[in-house]
Design a protein around this motif. Structure first.
Motif, short mmCIF file in Angstrom:
data_model
loop_
_atom_site.label_atom_id
_atom_site.label_comp_id
_atom_site.label_asym_id
_atom_site.label_seq_id
_atom_site.Cartn_x
_atom_site.Cartn_y
_atom_site.Cartn_z
N PHE A 1 0.16 -4.86 9.14
CA PHE A 1 0.95 -3.91 8.36
C PHE A 1 2.38 -3.84 8.88
CE2 PHE A 1 -1.92 -1.79 5.47
CZ PHE A 1 -3.16 -2.14 5.97
N GLY A 2 3.31 -3.69 7.94
CA GLY A 2 4.69 -3.42 8.31
C GLY A 2 4.83 -1.98 8.77
N LYS A 3 6.03 -1.64 9.22
CA LYS A 3 6.26 -0.32 9.79
C LYS A 3 6.42 0.76 8.73
CE LYS A 3 8.29 -2.23 13.98
NZ LYS A 3 9.49 -2.36 14.82
N HIS B 1 -4.24 0.79 -2.05
CA HIS B 1 -3.72 -0.52 -2.43
C HIS B 1 -2.98 -0.42 -3.76
CE1 HIS B 1 -4.06 -4.53 -4.37
NE2 HIS B 1 -3.66 -4.91 -3.18
N MET C 1 -4.18 9.78 13.72
CA MET C 1 -5.01 9.67 12.52
C MET C 1 -5.84 8.41 12.68
SD MET C 1 -5.74 10.76 9.39
CE MET C 1 -4.44 11.43 8.34
N GLY D 1 -0.56 12.52 5.27
CA GLY D 1 -1.85 12.98 5.79
C GLY D 1 -3.06 12.39 5.12
N ARG D 2 -2.88 11.32 4.39
CA ARG D 2 -3.99 10.70 3.65
C ARG D 2 -4.16 9.24 4.05
NH1 ARG D 2 -7.08 14.42 1.27
NH2 ARG D 2 -7.76 12.88 -0.25
N GLY D 3 -5.18 8.61 3.47
CA GLY D 3 -5.39 7.19 3.70
C GLY D 3 -4.46 6.35 2.84
N LEU D 4 -4.52 5.05 3.04
CA LEU D 4 -3.68 4.12 2.28
C LEU D 4 -4.38 3.74 0.98
CD1 LEU D 4 -2.82 3.74 5.40
CD2 LEU D 4 -1.82 1.61 4.58
N LEU E 1 -8.24 5.82 10.68
CA LEU E 1 -8.51 5.38 9.31
C LEU E 1 -9.62 4.35 9.31
CD1 LEU E 1 -4.79 4.90 8.25
CD2 LEU E 1 -6.30 6.69 7.41
N GLN F 1 0.87 5.45 1.03
CA GLN F 1 0.19 6.47 1.80
C GLN F 1 0.88 7.81 1.58
OE1 GLN F 1 0.28 6.23 6.15
NE2 GLN F 1 -1.79 7.06 6.25
N TYR G 1 0.84 -1.19 0.00
CA TYR G 1 0.00 0.00 0.00
C TYR G 1 0.88 1.24 0.00
CZ TYR G 1 -4.07 -2.85 1.32
OH TYR G 1 -5.10 -3.77 1.34
N ALA H 1 2.91 2.24 11.73
CA ALA H 1 1.99 1.44 10.94
C ALA H 1 0.57 1.63 11.47
CB ALA H 1 2.37 -0.03 11.03
N PHE I 1 3.79 0.67 2.63
CA PHE I 1 3.59 -0.34 3.66
C PHE I 1 3.34 -1.70 3.01
CE2 PHE I 1 3.20 2.27 7.47
CZ PHE I 1 2.84 3.50 6.96
N ARG J 1 -7.98 13.22 11.28
CA ARG J 1 -6.89 13.52 12.23
C ARG J 1 -7.49 14.12 13.48
NH1 ARG J 1 -1.82 13.18 12.48
NH2 ARG J 1 -1.55 12.80 10.25
N ARG K 1 -12.54 15.55 8.40
CA ARG K 1 -11.14 15.27 8.10
C ARG K 1 -10.25 15.65 9.29
NH1 ARG K 1 -8.57 15.10 3.62
NH2 ARG K 1 -7.09 14.12 5.04
N PHE L 1 -9.36 2.30 1.76
CA PHE L 1 -9.28 3.23 2.88
C PHE L 1 -9.93 4.57 2.56
CE2 PHE L 1 -6.46 1.40 6.11
CZ PHE L 1 -6.00 0.28 5.45
N GLY L 2 -10.50 5.17 3.62
CA GLY L 2 -10.88 6.56 3.55
C GLY L 2 -9.65 7.44 3.72
N ALA L 3 -9.86 8.75 3.61
CA ALA L 3 -8.75 9.70 3.70
C ALA L 3 -8.30 9.92 5.13
CB ALA L 3 -9.14 11.03 3.07
#
Lengths: 110, 112
Positions: free
Chosen positions: A100-102, A45, B88, A40-43, B90, A37, A35, B42, A88, B108, B9, B103-105
């Motif tokens: 998830f990995g680090k 795929h 954050m 400041g956003r989501g992941l 998620l 990222q 994944y 993570a 990730f 925070r 958000r 995933f969503g955004a």
């Protein structure tokens, strides 16, 4: 659950170079996923490789999986500034959970 | 486009003041997840729903609760936020198969 390990933790390259990230895990898995990222956003795929596969390609991405070594690598070829993000690996051993990995923080310098 | 939407958000709350984060999806996926992600770490799974079945991670504090009133919506309630809950959050969904998660955004959360 067993967290995956990724290396390097951070990687800085010039635009056009290739970036390689590695992931190791400890359990048996059904598949391994990568994944991305953005800050400041989501992941998002990127790619999935099944436990019976050794290599998979998607555009500029190449993923390998070595189940005997319990490791995977993600190669991004001809990197672009827009590839700057954290990456990730995530693996599942059944059920509906992913570990998830680090993460590896990639910086691509224009 | 089908997607996972998180609101708000950005959320600021006071120490100890209950807060609710929301997630909606148009993917019609039967599994929904809540993760907590702290800076440079993570994502950490808090809990997930398989349809209406709630599955709590063993190390998720009791301070965190969740509701899923229907397939499309899922809520994360933090009953008494502490400074350590700033992170954050998620939301993600998946469906039967290989468990690719969408995933969503993220929201925070800041705790003052």
């Amino acid at each position: 659950s067993q967290q995956g390990e990724e290396d390097p933790q951070a990687l800085s390259i010039q635009e056009g170079e290739n970036a390689t990230m590695n992931c190791s895990y400890k359990t048996s898995i059904n598949n391994l996923q990568w994944y991305r990222q953005n800050s400041g956003r989501g992941l998002v795929h990127l790619i999935l490789i099944r436990s019976n596969e050794r290599e998979k390609h998607s555009g500029r991405l190449r993923v390998t999986l070595d189940t005997s070594k319990k490791s995977s690598s993600l190669l991004i070829t001809a990197s672009r500034a827009a590839d700057t993000a954290s990456y990730f690996c995530a693996f599942g051993a059944g059920s509906y959970q992913l570990t998830f990995g680090k993460g590896t923080k990639l910086s691509v310098i224009p | 486009d089908a997607m996972v939407i998180q609101n708000p958000r950005y959320q600021v709350t006071q120490f100890g003041k209950p807060v609710t984060l929301s997630c909606s999806q148009t993917l019609n996926h039967n599994v929904m997840y809540w993760y907590q992600q702290k800076s440079s770490q993570a994502p950490k799974l808090l809990f997930h729903y398989y349809d209406k079945d709630f599955n709590n991670e063993a190390d998720t504090p009791d301070n965190f609760q969740s509701r899923r009133p229907n397939t499309s919506f899922c809520f994360l309630d933090i009953r008494s936020p502490g400074l350590g809950d700033a992170a954050m959050y998620l939301c993600a969904t998946s469906t039967n198969g290989e468990n690719i998660q969408y995933f969503g955004a993220g929201t925070r959360l800041s705790v003052l």
